[in-house]
Enzyme design. Structure first.
Site, mmCIF file in Angstrom:
data_model
loop_
_atom_site.group_PDB
_atom_site.id
_atom_site.type_symbol
_atom_site.label_atom_id
_atom_site.label_comp_id
_atom_site.label_asym_id
_atom_site.label_seq_id
_atom_site.Cartn_x
_atom_site.Cartn_y
_atom_site.Cartn_z
ATOM 1 N N TYR A 82 0.826 -1.223 0.000
ATOM 2 C CA TYR A 82 0.000 0.000 0.000
ATOM 3 C C TYR A 82 0.861 1.275 0.000
ATOM 4 C CZ TYR A 82 -3.924 -3.108 0.743
ATOM 5 O OH TYR A 82 -4.864 -4.086 0.580
ATOM 6 N N HIS A 143 9.820 -3.481 10.161
ATOM 7 C CA HIS A 143 8.564 -4.136 10.536
ATOM 8 C C HIS A 143 8.706 -5.656 10.564
ATOM 9 C CE1 HIS A 143 4.195 -3.405 11.133
ATOM 10 N NE2 HIS A 143 4.024 -4.570 10.541
ATOM 11 N N GLU A 181 7.577 -5.861 16.106
ATOM 12 C CA GLU A 181 6.910 -6.746 17.062
ATOM 13 C C GLU A 181 7.610 -8.091 17.195
ATOM 14 O OE1 GLU A 181 2.769 -7.115 16.058
ATOM 15 O OE2 GLU A 181 2.321 -5.091 16.748
ATOM 16 N N GLU A 266 1.996 1.632 17.297
ATOM 17 C CA GLU A 266 0.958 0.990 16.477
ATOM 18 C C GLU A 266 -0.210 0.598 17.370
ATOM 19 O OE1 GLU A 266 2.138 -2.178 13.530
ATOM 20 O OE2 GLU A 266 0.384 -3.190 14.404
ATOM 21 N N GLU A 307 -10.525 -4.597 5.507
ATOM 22 C CA GLU A 307 -10.350 -5.081 6.884
ATOM 23 C C GLU A 307 -10.670 -3.902 7.802
ATOM 24 O OE1 GLU A 307 -6.239 -6.387 7.264
ATOM 25 O OE2 GLU A 307 -5.461 -4.337 7.200
HETATM 26 C C1 IDC Z 1 -1.707 -6.992 9.383
HETATM 27 C C2 IDC Z 1 -2.470 -6.358 8.248
HETATM 28 C C3 IDC Z 1 -2.999 -7.441 7.330
HETATM 29 C C4 IDC Z 1 -1.848 -8.334 6.892
HETATM 30 C C5 IDC Z 1 -1.116 -8.888 8.122
HETATM 31 C C6 IDC Z 1 0.102 -9.717 7.770
HETATM 32 O O1 IDC Z 1 -3.518 -5.559 8.767
HETATM 33 O O2 IDC Z 1 -3.644 -6.865 6.224
HETATM 34 O O3 IDC Z 1 -2.351 -9.396 6.125
HETATM 35 O O4 IDC Z 1 -0.671 -7.802 8.906
HETATM 36 O O5 IDC Z 1 1.043 -8.982 7.086
HETATM 37 C C7 IDC Z 1 0.272 -6.173 13.965
HETATM 38 C C8 IDC Z 1 1.292 -5.970 12.931
HETATM 39 C C9 IDC Z 1 0.671 -5.549 11.609
HETATM 40 C C10 IDC Z 1 -0.626 -6.308 11.396
HETATM 41 C C11 IDC Z 1 -1.612 -5.868 12.449
HETATM 42 C C12 IDC Z 1 -2.993 -6.484 12.315
HETATM 43 O O6 IDC Z 1 2.287 -5.056 13.310
HETATM 44 O O7 IDC Z 1 1.575 -5.826 10.590
HETATM 45 O O8 IDC Z 1 -1.122 -5.945 10.120
HETATM 46 N N1 IDC Z 1 -1.056 -6.195 13.751
HETATM 47 O O9 IDC Z 1 -2.920 -7.874 12.387
HETATM 48 N N2 IDC Z 1 0.477 -6.412 15.239
HETATM 49 C C13 IDC Z 1 -0.698 -6.624 15.855
HETATM 50 C C14 IDC Z 1 -1.698 -6.488 14.908
#
Ligand code: IDC
Length: 340
Positions: A82, A143, A181, A266, A307
């Site tokens: 994105y 990330h 994370e 985040e 989402e």
């Molecule tokens: C999620 C995105 C989703 C994607 C997934 C895997 O929203 O579209 O398919 O990652 O790449 C995190 C992460 C973040 C996550 C988000 C929600 O830092 O990358 O994004 N999340 O799951 N930590 C807790 C939640």
């Protein structure tokens, strides 16, 4: 005579109404001016040109005048998917309409990110320059996610942060987030990774560095008795309102009370999957908590993915406007402006 009096009455009535209308108009203009002024006043003090180089004092993030500052803004989704949403027009919207003073660039390591495609570096640099040109702070986020232990790609991280921190060594805008994370690992692994990366960045500059903690940046008590011994370090606290509730706020408060400096780099209104509905009552509790404790916060994510954490409705244009904001987007905008 009667006619004359009638005409006189009508004239007076018209005049009176006219005056009333004029004074109402004047009041409205005055209100608008005040509103404009106050939002201009707010804006004058929230961006980098005013605040300059940030530091950590005690547990607080402070500006160049030692005033406590709360950064509020939005994160990109994965730049490999994105990245187009990170553009000048959207940054201006976030700056001018949301009063955002920070933007986070989520550069995934895996899933088609930097480890698989080093060319993404060029996008990161272009994006950093755009955010700087808009006078906002920019979080450069390494990330990690599926690669739970940051040591998996420590050499790549060292090269990446060496390049960015030497290129931007004089820029007060940059905030380094060196491991999004970590999960399924331990604080001692994270700490030894962090020491290696921090050494590299510190050779170039003293900017804020955010360090993730284990269990997707929720184990914020881990560093209490085993801190990183450098200046301007903050620890990441991440939450998703549909999954993480009071127990995590309690843990965060305990960490703050024990002198751990936290940055919510985040968070989302959805559950931890990034989907599953919006949880606005719980999100509101988090916003109150963060404001009370002057915690900076950055919301996931600027995308139109289908989402519920996405700030834009599915199918929205890459250059978004107000009507493209999803339920999450509308809530986040108010939270950043400070209206809720
Ligand atoms: C999620 C995105 C989703 C994607 C997934 C895997 O929203 O579209 O398919 O990652 O790449 C995190 C992460 C973040 C996550 C988000 C929600 O830092 O990358 O994004 N999340 O799951 N930590 C807790 C939640």
């Amino acid at each position: 005579m009667k006619k004359f009096l009638l005409v006189l009455c009508i004239c007076l009535l018209i005049c009176g109404c006219g005056k009333k209308a004029i004074s109402q108009k004047k009041n409205k203009e005055k209100d608008e001016q005040i509103e404009e002024k106050s939002s201009e006043e707010i804006k004058k003090n929230i961006f980098v040109s005013y605040n300059g180089a940030l530091q950590v004092k005690g547990i607080n993030l402070v500006n160049q005048y030692d005033e406590v500052i709360q950064l509020k803004g939005v994160s990109s989704h994965g730049l490999q998917w994105y990245g187009d949403f990170v553009n000048d027009q959207n940054l201006k919207t976030l700056k001018n309409d949301f009063n955002s003073n920070v933007f986070r660039l989520a550069m995934y390591t895996k899933e088609g990110g930097y480890i698989d495609n080093k060319e993404i570096m060029q996008d990161v640099i272009k994006d950093i320059d755009l955010v700087i040109a808009n006078d906002m702070y920019v979080i450069v986020d390494w990330h990690i996610l599926s690669d739970g232990n940051p040591n998996a790609y420590v050499e790549e991280a060292i090269n990446f942060f060496e390049e960015i921190s030497s290129k931007y060594k004089n820029s007060p805008n940059i905030i380094y987030e060196i491991c999004n994370e970590p999960n399924g690992t331990s604080w001692s692994e994270i700490k030894s990774y962090s020491e290696r990366v921090i050494e590299v960045i510190r050779k170039n500059c003293n900017n804020i560095i955010i360090v993730g903690t284990n269990t997707w940046s929720q184990d914020v008590l881990d560093p209490v008795n085993d801190r990183l011994n450098y200046d301007n370090i903050m620890y990441a606290l991440h939450f998703y309102a549909g999954t993480h509730t009071d127990y995590l706020r309690k843990r965060a408060k305990e960490a703050l009370d024990k002198g751990i400096s936290l940055f919510v780099s985040e968070w989302g209104v959805s559950d931890a999957s990034g989907n599953g509905g919006v949880f606005l009552d719980e999100a509101q509790k988090w916003i109150d908590f963060m404001n009370e404790n002057k915690l900076s916060f950055v919301s996931w994510s600027l995308s139109n993915k289908d989402e519920s954490s996405a700030l834009l409705k599915p199918g929205s244009n890459v250059n978004f406007n107000n009507s493209d904001l999803s339920e999450a987007g509308q809530f986040v905008k108010k939270a950043i402006i400070g209206n809720i």
